[in-house]
Enzyme design. Structure first.
Site, PDB file in Angstrom:
ATOM      1  N   SER A  41       0.828  -1.213   0.000  1.00  0.00           N
ATOM      2  CA  SER A  41       0.000   0.000   0.000  1.00  0.00           C
ATOM      3  C   SER A  41       0.857   1.255   0.000  1.00  0.00           C
ATOM      4  CB  SER A  41      -0.874   0.059   1.255  1.00  0.00           C
ATOM      5  OG  SER A  41      -1.682  -1.063   1.360  1.00  0.00           O
ATOM      6  N   HIS A  72      -4.268  -0.428  -4.513  1.00  0.00           N
ATOM      7  CA  HIS A  72      -3.494  -1.457  -5.219  1.00  0.00           C
ATOM      8  C   HIS A  72      -3.882  -1.468  -6.694  1.00  0.00           C
ATOM      9  CE1 HIS A  72      -2.907  -2.866  -1.100  1.00  0.00           C
ATOM     10  NE2 HIS A  72      -1.904  -3.575  -1.537  1.00  0.00           N
ATOM     11  N   HIS A  94      -4.658 -10.543  -1.360  1.00  0.00           N
ATOM     12  CA  HIS A  94      -4.724 -10.731   0.092  1.00  0.00           C
ATOM     13  C   HIS A  94      -5.722 -11.834   0.414  1.00  0.00           C
ATOM     14  CE1 HIS A  94      -3.621  -6.442  -0.500  1.00  0.00           C
ATOM     15  NE2 HIS A  94      -2.870  -6.597   0.568  1.00  0.00           N
ATOM     16  N   TYR A  96      -7.634 -11.773   2.912  1.00  0.00           N
ATOM     17  CA  TYR A  96      -8.896 -11.181   3.404  1.00  0.00           C
ATOM     18  C   TYR A  96      -9.857 -10.838   2.276  1.00  0.00           C
ATOM     19  CZ  TYR A  96      -6.815  -6.554   2.362  1.00  0.00           C
ATOM     20  OH  TYR A  96      -6.227  -5.487   1.734  1.00  0.00           O
ATOM     21  N   GLU A  97      -9.369 -10.819   1.044  1.00  0.00           N
ATOM     22  CA  GLU A  97     -10.267 -10.596  -0.097  1.00  0.00           C
ATOM     23  C   GLU A  97     -11.037 -11.867  -0.450  1.00  0.00           C
ATOM     24  OE1 GLU A  97      -8.294  -7.818  -3.215  1.00  0.00           O
ATOM     25  OE2 GLU A  97      -6.642  -8.786  -2.162  1.00  0.00           O
ATOM     26  N   ALA A 124       2.415  -2.186   4.293  1.00  0.00           N
ATOM     27  CA  ALA A 124       2.035  -1.211   5.305  1.00  0.00           C
ATOM     28  C   ALA A 124       1.702  -1.995   6.570  1.00  0.00           C
ATOM     29  CB  ALA A 124       0.814  -0.427   4.851  1.00  0.00           C
ATOM     30  N   MET A 222      -1.489  -7.432   7.307  1.00  0.00           N
ATOM     31  CA  MET A 222      -2.418  -8.419   6.740  1.00  0.00           C
ATOM     32  C   MET A 222      -1.885  -9.037   5.453  1.00  0.00           C
ATOM     33  SD  MET A 222      -5.854  -6.114   7.105  1.00  0.00           S
ATOM     34  CE  MET A 222      -6.106  -5.038   8.527  1.00  0.00           C
ATOM     35  N   SER A 223      -0.579  -9.086   5.309  1.00  0.00           N
ATOM     36  CA  SER A 223      -0.016  -9.643   4.073  1.00  0.00           C
ATOM     37  C   SER A 223       1.318 -10.304   4.381  1.00  0.00           C
ATOM     38  CB  SER A 223       0.173  -8.519   3.042  1.00  0.00           C
ATOM     39  OG  SER A 223       1.176  -7.609   3.466  1.00  0.00           O
ATOM     40  N   ASN A 246       0.968   3.596  11.163  1.00  0.00           N
ATOM     41  CA  ASN A 246       0.220   4.048  12.349  1.00  0.00           C
ATOM     42  C   ASN A 246       0.687   3.259  13.567  1.00  0.00           C
ATOM     43  OD1 ASN A 246      -1.425   1.921  10.653  1.00  0.00           O
ATOM     44  ND2 ASN A 246      -1.922   1.563  12.797  1.00  0.00           N
ATOM     45  N   HIS A 258      -8.404   3.454   7.078  1.00  0.00           N
ATOM     46  CA  HIS A 258      -7.615   3.068   5.905  1.00  0.00           C
ATOM     47  C   HIS A 258      -7.014   4.311   5.245  1.00  0.00           C
ATOM     48  CE1 HIS A 258      -6.208   0.523   2.707  1.00  0.00           C
ATOM     49  NE2 HIS A 258      -6.915   1.159   1.782  1.00  0.00           N
TER      50      HIS A 258
HETATM   51  N1  HPA Z   1      -2.926  -3.387  11.633  1.00  0.00           N
HETATM   52  C1  HPA Z   1      -2.956  -4.265  10.609  1.00  0.00           C
HETATM   53  N2  HPA Z   1      -2.607  -3.935   9.370  1.00  0.00           N
HETATM   54  C2  HPA Z   1      -2.219  -2.680   9.145  1.00  0.00           C
HETATM   55  C3  HPA Z   1      -2.175  -1.710  10.160  1.00  0.00           C
HETATM   56  C4  HPA Z   1      -2.551  -2.085  11.481  1.00  0.00           C
HETATM   57  O1  HPA Z   1      -2.540  -1.291  12.438  1.00  0.00           O
HETATM   58  N3  HPA Z   1      -1.736  -0.553   9.592  1.00  0.00           N
HETATM   59  C5  HPA Z   1      -1.522  -0.822   8.278  1.00  0.00           C
HETATM   60  N4  HPA Z   1      -1.812  -2.100   7.992  1.00  0.00           N
END
Ligand code: HPA
Length: 286
Positions: A41, A72, A94, A96-97, A124, A222-223, A246, A258
């Protein structure tokens, strides 16, 4: 909507799928990549630095759906970066998709088929280490796979890799050292730590964040972990960097969005792009 999506893809299915993917790419370009780079990302901008690029949208590759995650683009690119032939994935699949793990890992395995011996994974992530502010870049030293998935479930493909792959050095130490060399050369600070991969798509609860921290993880996302597992299984060398967008949930006392993840990616993405570009330029010939 088809169920093709949800059907498992076993390791033993992969050789045929990779044959078809390789043939499709070879109909477009004869470039043999030295390395394959997965752009997470906000990091897609590195693709603009590619010279003589051939771009293939995911949906034109057999068995690959179009990318759906926001931020993406969903293209495989082949070209040269400062004269070094590379493959880049702008976007990724991903779990999650709803994609099976056996699809998530096809891009890195395809890059290996095309000739890449080194895979660079970027993502990310949320910062679990309380010292990680938004914008921290973390070289991945090791990972924890908490997705509940593995790309290696089902009959093995011995022609690709072993049934029980060793994971002692999933993240190649020499490549980690090269990433730090590149960071110094570009005057970009790089932290180092453990990435924990979850299924998503929810961000974590504060209780989960405390647990993950207690387990020894420094960044959460998540990847990446499924791709790293498959690449090592196939004998490729793996390096990676997380862009901490973050502090993880609960640290800031405010909800995560997001949009903030994408904004931090846009902000710090160019710094990471410089590091990756230098890393690639300084790779020894294969
Ligand atoms: N958690 C999970 N995935 C993420 C985060 C997070 O805080 N920030 C960016 N991708």
């Amino acid at each position: 909507m088809t169920l093709e999506h949800a059907r498992p893809i076993h390791p033993s299915d992969l050789p045929d799928r990779l044959d078809a993917l390789e043939a499709t790419v070879r109909a477009r370009t004869s470039l043999v990549p030295r390395a394959g780079i997965v752009l997470g990302s906000g990091l897609g901008g590195l693709a603009d630095d590619l010279a003589d690029a051939v771009a293939i949208p995911f949906r034109e590759l057999p068995g690959w759906p179009a990318a759906t995650a926001p931020g993406h683009a969903g293209r495989l690119l082949l070209g040269t970066l400062d004269g070094v032939p590379v493959a880049m994935l702008q976007g990724r699949f991903h779990a999650y998709e709803g994609h099976p793990a056996g699809l998530v890992v096809q891009p890195v395995l395809l890059m290996g088929r095309l000739g890449a011996r080194t895979i660079v994974l970027t993502n990310a992530a949320g910062g679990l280490d309380p010292s990680f502010a938004a914008g921290t870049l973390m070289v991945i030293a090791d990972h924890i796979n908490m997705t509940g998935l593995t790309p290696l479930l089902g009959p093995n493909a011995d022609a690709i890799g072993p049934r029980f792959p060793d994971q002692t050095e999933t993240w190649t130490p020499a490549l980690r050292a090269r990433l730090h060399d590149a960071g110094r050369a570009e005057d970009v600070d790089l932290a180092e730590g453990v990435y924990v991969g979850l299924l998503g798509p929810t961000y974590e609860t504060p209780a989960e964040v405390r647990m993950l921290r207690g387990w020894g993880a420094d960044a959460v996302g998540m990847s990446t972990v499924l791709e790293a597992i498959a690449a090592r299984w196939a004998g490729l060398e793996v390096a990676g960097v997380s862009l901490v967008t973050n502090p993880a949930a609960g640290y800031a006392g405010e909800p995560l969005t997001h949009e903030e993840v994408l904004a931090a990616g846009r902000d710090a993405g160019p710094r990471l792009a410089r590091v990756i570009r230098r890393f690639i330029r300084d790779l020894p010939p294969a």
